[in-house]
Design a protein around this motif. Structure first.
Motif, PDB file in Angstrom:
ATOM      1  N   ALA A  49      10.759   4.508   5.479  1.00 13.41           N
ATOM      2  CA  ALA A  49       9.636   4.964   5.034  1.00 13.41           C
ATOM      3  C   ALA A  49      10.460   5.631   3.149  1.00 13.41           C
ATOM      4  O   ALA A  49       9.755   4.875   2.501  1.00 13.41           O
ATOM      5  CB  ALA A  49       9.256   6.513   5.368  1.00 13.41           C
ATOM      6  N   LEU A  50      11.215   5.477   3.575  1.00 17.12           N
ATOM      7  CA  LEU A  50      12.278   6.046   2.066  1.00 17.12           C
ATOM      8  C   LEU A  50      12.414   4.286   1.407  1.00 17.12           C
ATOM      9  O   LEU A  50      12.308   4.047  -0.074  1.00 17.12           O
ATOM     10  CB  LEU A  50      13.730   6.125   2.385  1.00 17.12           C
ATOM     11  N   LEU A  51      12.684   3.279   1.926  1.00 14.58           N
ATOM     12  CA  LEU A  51      12.386   2.167   1.213  1.00 14.58           C
ATOM     13  C   LEU A  51      10.636   1.604   0.516  1.00 14.58           C
ATOM     14  O   LEU A  51      11.029   1.053  -0.471  1.00 14.58           O
ATOM     15  CB  LEU A  51      13.517   0.944   1.886  1.00 14.58           C
ATOM     16  N   THR A  52       9.979   1.878   1.414  1.00 15.43           N
ATOM     17  CA  THR A  52       8.579   1.405   1.084  1.00 15.43           C
ATOM     18  C   THR A  52       8.196   2.391   0.240  1.00 15.43           C
ATOM     19  O   THR A  52       8.000   2.202  -0.742  1.00 15.43           O
ATOM     20  CB  THR A  52       7.582   1.292   2.117  1.00 15.43           C
ATOM     21  N   ARG A  53       8.126   3.781  -0.230  1.00 10.83           N
ATOM     22  CA  ARG A  53       7.524   4.453  -1.223  1.00 10.83           C
ATOM     23  C   ARG A  53       8.763   4.192  -2.391  1.00 10.83           C
ATOM     24  O   ARG A  53       8.539   4.425  -3.732  1.00 10.83           O
ATOM     25  CB  ARG A  53       8.625   5.889  -0.840  1.00 10.83           C
ATOM     26  N   THR A  54      10.420   3.789  -1.926  1.00 11.05           N
ATOM     27  CA  THR A  54      11.167   3.253  -2.987  1.00 11.05           C
ATOM     28  C   THR A  54      10.137   2.029  -3.696  1.00 11.05           C
ATOM     29  O   THR A  54      10.561   1.720  -5.148  1.00 11.05           O
ATOM     30  CB  THR A  54      12.605   2.801  -2.673  1.00 11.05           C
ATOM     31  N   GLN A  55       9.950   0.682  -3.122  1.00 14.71           N
ATOM     32  CA  GLN A  55       9.200   0.067  -3.204  1.00 14.71           C
ATOM     33  C   GLN A  55       8.051  -0.104  -3.825  1.00 14.71           C
ATOM     34  O   GLN A  55       8.066  -0.474  -5.382  1.00 14.71           O
ATOM     35  CB  GLN A  55       9.200  -0.835  -2.179  1.00 14.71           C
TER      36      GLN A  55
END
Length: 718
Positions: A49-55
């Motif tokens: 979830a955090l990597l998706t938001r960062t992307q």
């Protein structure tokens, strides 16, 4: 009916609660089985979830490549050169040499000691703490210096560097390097002096009045607060504190700098927050996360958010989902068995201006990365997701979003949806049963409480009854017991309230007979030696008659007030008339009346009762006042009330009598007084004040020279 009721099964409240709560035993058993397999799933879900938001944030930032055009500042060639990401201040700093305005930013303070010295030994005691920030058009800087020996500048010496001083070296907007020295002959207001670029023997050029501040001595050294206009500063800036220990030689022994001072390349670099970048990422900011924007040289361009919960944010459990009864109950359950989120911890990146860890290096090479790190105090683990910002196929920077392990509770709640599906039916039935039972129990207890409050007045009189219930449990027994108790108390109170009038009625006839017999005996036996005994008997009968009169006075007053119709009247005229009467009745006493307004003061009530109240208070003041002293009566009009204050010089009240002075049968008079006093005078005063919906208090004067009675009555609505 009563026979059928007596055969009903009696079930106590504790047994009822035990039977109802037993239906919930299935929920913790199912939850325990499921939670054992949840941890790894939650960690992977949080990382994704955090990597998706960062992307997503990186994709938005890639549309504004101009925000990353910070390469005019060269990369730092050595670790000696310091880079500073200058953060804004929330309010203007008062240049007074004190650190009060800086306390909200204590975490930004940086420590410099002999390890950062450009000159001097590593054993030098000189050190300082330093921080800076921007507000409006200025850069504010503070130095908290620890120095055992402060050497000030000589007034007649034009050489500035032969004393303790602050050295400022900056690059201006035109790319020129400027040197300044801040020193002073004594604590107080200071200005900077521009000097030549010779570090050892700088020569003064001119006073730079645009750089100003305050020098303030402290117990351990001194503080310096300065303000520099931003238009004077380019992209490089260094500070140094110079220490002179020998007042005779006046040579610089120690020079501790934030970065190099010799040339442009050695100066520390500055990066001011990109307002546009922070506005963009703040729109995508989530609670309890921190977002970084860095350029190709690992320098921070923008930063928003916080890993700690602020007072305006919701709890961790509520940050990303709506609160409901089910989630609230499960959250309470997990608080008992799981480690709770840390509300405070040490974050080593809190003041970071450059980010050099491996995940940031990978992102600047074009590779997304996700890594966990533990804080130095081992309170929490912090997850960092980095993603490159790409424009036209080239990496121009990186986005990093951080989140603590505290947010794992959010993922737990989401993962527990499976548990809710398995146990929803049992939980729903138990919740409905408990809610219905608790509601019924609460209503019964509240009804009993309200009935009890309404049945007894604040002064202890029983004015109502409680209807006994037929419920066969503890609350039913309690209601019946309270109802029976109030009935007995009401009968006893009625007996006590009528006892005075009954005694008065029954005793007046024999008193009359005894009095008439004494009068006849005195008339027929004038020359006998028994005259003195007859006179004493008359006095005793008179005292007994006065006692009976005063015992029944309060009862008659209550009966009078029940039938009294309140009217609007001028209380000023009533009090002035009473005072004239007191001056005639007590011709040897001095009365002083003060009225705050010449206009008539009007209230709603009974003028006769007000006059009776004044009689009691004035008689009390006359009995206790110091001879030849003045009895003062003040009538004060306020916005909503009318105050009557009666004060006299004399003996003071014991503090323990303040609360009980207006109760019935309470008196502080000498028990050997000539006239009998039953302690009913002030009780009658309280009854009259309460009839007028007011308040009365008695207290000692502030100088303890006497006592005052203060009556506060409400004014009628206009």
């Amino acid at each position: 009916m009563s026979k059928r009721t007596s055969t009903r099964l009696r079930i106590s409240i504790r047994l009822k609660l035990l039977l109802v709560a037993s239906s919930l035993l299935i929920i913790p058993w199912i939850g325990t089985q499921y939670i054992q397999e949840m941890e790894s799933y939650l960690r992977s879900q949080q990382e994704d979830a955090l990597l998706t938001r960062t992307q997503m944030v990186a994709a938005v930032m890639s549309t504004r490549p101009t925000l990353f055009n910070t390469q005019t500042v060269a990369p730092l060639p050595t670790t000696r050169i310091q880079h500073v990401f200058v953060r804004p201040l929330h309010s203007r700093i008062q240049l007074d040499g004190y650190l009060d305005d800086w306390r909200p930013y204590q975490e930004r303070m940086q420590q410099f000691n002999a390890n950062s010295a450009l000159k001097g030994s590593e054993t030098s005691s000189l050190s300082y703490r330093h921080q800076l920030g921007t507000y409006g058009k200025y850069l504010y800087v503070v130095f908290e210096v620890s120095d055992e020996n402060i050497i000030y500048h000589k007034p007649d010496n034009y050489i500035l560097h032969q004393s303790d001083h602050l050295r400022i070296v900056l690059e201006n907007k035109q790319g020129e390097v400027k040197h300044y020295i801040v020193t002073t002959i004594a604590p107080g207001w200071v200005n900077a002096h521009q000097v030549t670029d010779d570090l050892n023997t700088p020569k003064p050029l001119r006073v730079e009045k645009r750089i100003k501040g305050e020098w303030q001595e402290t117990a351990s050294g001194y503080n310096i607060e300065i303000r520099i206009p931003l238009k004077l500063i380019g992209s490089r800036l260094s500070f140094a504190i110079a220490d002179v220990n020998n007042s005779a030689k006046r040579e610089v022994d120690t020079l501790i700098a934030t970065a190099g001072l010799n040339d442009l390349e050695g100066l520390g670099t500055l990066m001011f927050p990109s307002q546009q970048a922070e506005e963009m990422i703040s729109k995508l900011q989530r609670p309890l996360t921190r977002t970084w924007v860095i350029d190709l040289h690992n320098r921070v361009i923008a930063r928003t958010g916080s890993l700690l919960k602020t007072e305006h944010q919701t709890d961790y459990e509520q940050a990303e989902q709506e609160y409901s009864f089910f989630t609230g109950l499960m959250s309470l359950f997990y608080k008992l068995i799981l480690k709770q989120p840390a509300t405070e911890f040490h974050d080593e990146l809190l003041n970071a201006s450059r980010l050099n860890s491996e995940e940031f290096k990978h992102a600047l090479k074009g590779d997304p990365d996700v890594r966990w790190r533990q804080t130095p105090d081992k309170e929490v683990n912090i997850l960092t997701a980095t993603y490159p910002v790409v424009n036209q196929g080239q990496v121009i920077g990186a986005i990093a979003i951080e989140q603590t392990s505290n947010s794992i509770l959010l993922a737990q709640n989401r993962a527990l949806e499976i548990l809710f599906n398995l146990s929803a039916l049992a939980f729903l039935i138990a919740a409905v049963v408990l809610l219905a039972f608790a509601t019924r129990l609460t209503i019964r207890v509240r009804r009993l409480r309200d009935a009890t409050d309404q049945a007894i007045t604040p002064d202890g009189r029983v004015v109502g009854v409680i209807a006994a219930t037929s419920d066969r449990d503890e609350i039913g027994d309690l209601s019946r017991g309270v109802s029976d108790m109030l009935d007995r108390l009401a009968q006893y109170n009625r007996y006590l309230e009528s006892m005075a009038s009954k005694l008065s009625h029954e005793l007046r006839t024999p008193i009359t007979v005894v009095r008439s017999s004494l009068e006849n005996l005195a008339h027929t036996d004038k020359h006998n030696g028994n005259a003195i005994y007859i006179e004493r008997a008359k006095l005793g009968i008179e005292r007994l008659n006065n006692i009976l009169t005063r015992m029944s006075e309060a009862t008659r007053l209550e009966q009078t007030m029940q039938g009294e119709q309140p009217v609007k009247f001028n209380i000023t005229n009533v009090i002035e008339g009473c005072i004239e009467g007191y001056r005639l009745a007590h011709s040897h006493e001095k009365f002083e009346l003060f009225v705050s307004t010449h206009d008539g003061i009007t209230i709603v009530g009974s003028p006769d009762l007000i006059a009776q109240m004044l009689d009691k208070l004035i008689n009390n003041a006359v009995d206790f006042h110091t001879p030849d002293s003045v009895i003062k009566i003040n009538l004060i009009l306020t916005e909503d009330t009318v105050q009557i204050i009666i004060s006299n010089k004399g003996p003071t009240l014991p503090e323990e009598m303040y609360a009980n002075l207006f109760e019935s049968m309470v008196s502080v008079r000498d028990k050997k007084a000539e006239q009998p006093h039953l302690g009913l005078g002030l009780y009658i005063v309280r009854l009259i004040v309460e009839y007028h919906h007011g308040q009365v208090i008695a207290q000692n004067l502030t100088d303890h020279s006497g006592v005052e009675f203060r009556i506060t009555l409400p004014r009628p609505e206009q």
